[in-house]
Design an enzyme around this catalytic site. Structure first.
Site, PDB file in Angstrom:
ATOM      1  N   ARG A 144       0.627  -1.399   0.188  1.00 53.18           N
ATOM      2  CA  ARG A 144      -0.168   0.094  -0.161  1.00 53.18           C
ATOM      3  C   ARG A 144       0.838   1.475  -0.077  1.00 53.18           C
ATOM      4  O   ARG A 144       0.337   2.398  -0.509  1.00 53.18           O
ATOM      5  CB  ARG A 144      -0.846   0.088   1.332  1.00 53.18           C
ATOM      6  CG  ARG A 144      -1.932  -1.252   1.105  1.00 53.18           C
ATOM      7  CD  ARG A 144      -2.692  -1.028   2.518  1.00 53.18           C
ATOM      8  NE  ARG A 144      -2.107  -1.383   3.452  1.00 53.18           N
ATOM      9  CZ  ARG A 144      -2.410  -1.153   4.727  1.00 53.18           C
ATOM     10  NH1 ARG A 144      -3.507  -0.819   5.425  1.00 53.18           N
ATOM     11  NH2 ARG A 144      -1.553  -1.472   5.957  1.00 53.18           N
ATOM     12  N   TYR A 152      -8.430 -15.194  12.547  1.00 54.21           N
ATOM     13  CA  TYR A 152      -7.061 -15.110  12.154  1.00 54.21           C
ATOM     14  C   TYR A 152      -6.728 -16.737  11.564  1.00 54.21           C
ATOM     15  O   TYR A 152      -6.566 -17.153  10.476  1.00 54.21           O
ATOM     16  CB  TYR A 152      -6.117 -14.483  12.833  1.00 54.21           C
ATOM     17  CG  TYR A 152      -4.590 -14.485  12.385  1.00 54.21           C
ATOM     18  CD1 TYR A 152      -4.501 -13.695  11.450  1.00 54.21           C
ATOM     19  CD2 TYR A 152      -3.904 -15.662  12.667  1.00 54.21           C
ATOM     20  CE1 TYR A 152      -3.102 -13.697  10.979  1.00 54.21           C
ATOM     21  CE2 TYR A 152      -2.465 -15.633  11.853  1.00 54.21           C
ATOM     22  CZ  TYR A 152      -2.176 -14.634  11.024  1.00 54.21           C
ATOM     23  OH  TYR A 152      -0.985 -14.760  10.315  1.00 54.21           O
TER      24      TYR A 152
END
Length: 256
Positions: free
Chosen positions: A33, A148
């Site tokens: 990103r 997760y």
């Protein structure tokens, strides 16, 4: 010259893959990103190893980000020979304490992005008769660790099933399941890792070296350390409730 594309390439295991692959002479496509961080990393890899290092800024928690990487993987004029799906993150907190939006964002990155990018790469690789895909999961896939662990269990099962279905095509797929690795992972999630014993920590570069060796051997599942292989063997033999309690006492955070 072959090309590798690595997501989550600016830190931790992703950066270690980029260093190793560039050192081995592969051109690299770095995905993350942070554009400025990607550019610095690309310049360093190019200057040190003489490979072509390109950057692709993309947030894999968005449809636009996933689509941008899909497009690059589908480019048959400049094919990707090795895909490393490494992007991921953890959420701090127990089930129902974590906002639903954060849970869904995790599933977008860990599951939907992995499915779409693997499929985009595998289709081109199958037509060419060669290629490799490494999907980074975690030993948390094998113990109760909330969303997760569940998302990483999906990565393992999906990858191993796809590897079986693509057997004989020249496309190799492997799920990589490291334990605790010294990266920015826990810091970014705001998690304390002080309760993890020192012997449980792994070095990212060594994890990648073991992963590359397992991929070359044709393995569809890599647990890159004898200590974690032994722990997982014990976990399979122990009662489920005991494994769950032991997992909880290690702290409310996950390996990777």
């Amino acid at each position: 010259m072959t090309t590798a594309l690595i997501t989550g390439a600016t830190a931790g295991i992703g950066a270690a893959f980029a260093r190793r692959l560039a050192r081995d002479g592969h051109d690299v496509v770095l995905v993350a990103r942070d554009t400025e961080r990607l550019r610095r990393q690309a310049t360093e890899l190019h200057d040190r190893h003489g490979v072509e290092a390109s950057v692709l800024t993309a947030d894999l928690a968005t449809d636009e980000g996933i689509a941008a990487v899909e497009e690059r993987l589908g480019d048959r004029r400049h094919p990707v020979d090795l895909l490393v799906n490494n992007a991921g993150f953890g959420n701090k907190g127990r089930y129902l304490d974590v906002p639903m939006a954060d849970e869904l964002r995790m599933l977008k990155v860990h599951c939907e992005a992995v499915l779409r990018l693997t499929s985009a790469a595998a289709a081109v690789m199958r037509d060419r008769g060669r290629g490799g895909i490494v999907n980074v999961a975690s030993v948390a896939a094998f113990v109760p660790r909330g969303t997760y662990g569940a998302s990483k269990a999906w990565v393992v099962q999906f990858t191993m099933g796809a590897a079986r279905d693509l057997g004989g095509t020249g496309v190799r797929l492997m799920a990589l399941c490291p334990g605790f690795v010294r990266t920015e992972f826990h810091q970014r999630a705001g998690m304390s890792a002080e309760s993890v014993p020192g012997w449980m920590w792994l070095n990212a570069d060594r994890v990648v070296d073991a992963a590359m060796a397992d991929l070359a051997r044709g393995k569809s599942l890599s647990v890159p350390d004898p200590r974690y292989k032994a722990l997982l063997g014990l976990a399979r033999l122990a009662p489920r409730g005991l494994v769950s309690r032991a997992s909880s006492t290690t702290g409310r955070f996950s390996p990777k």
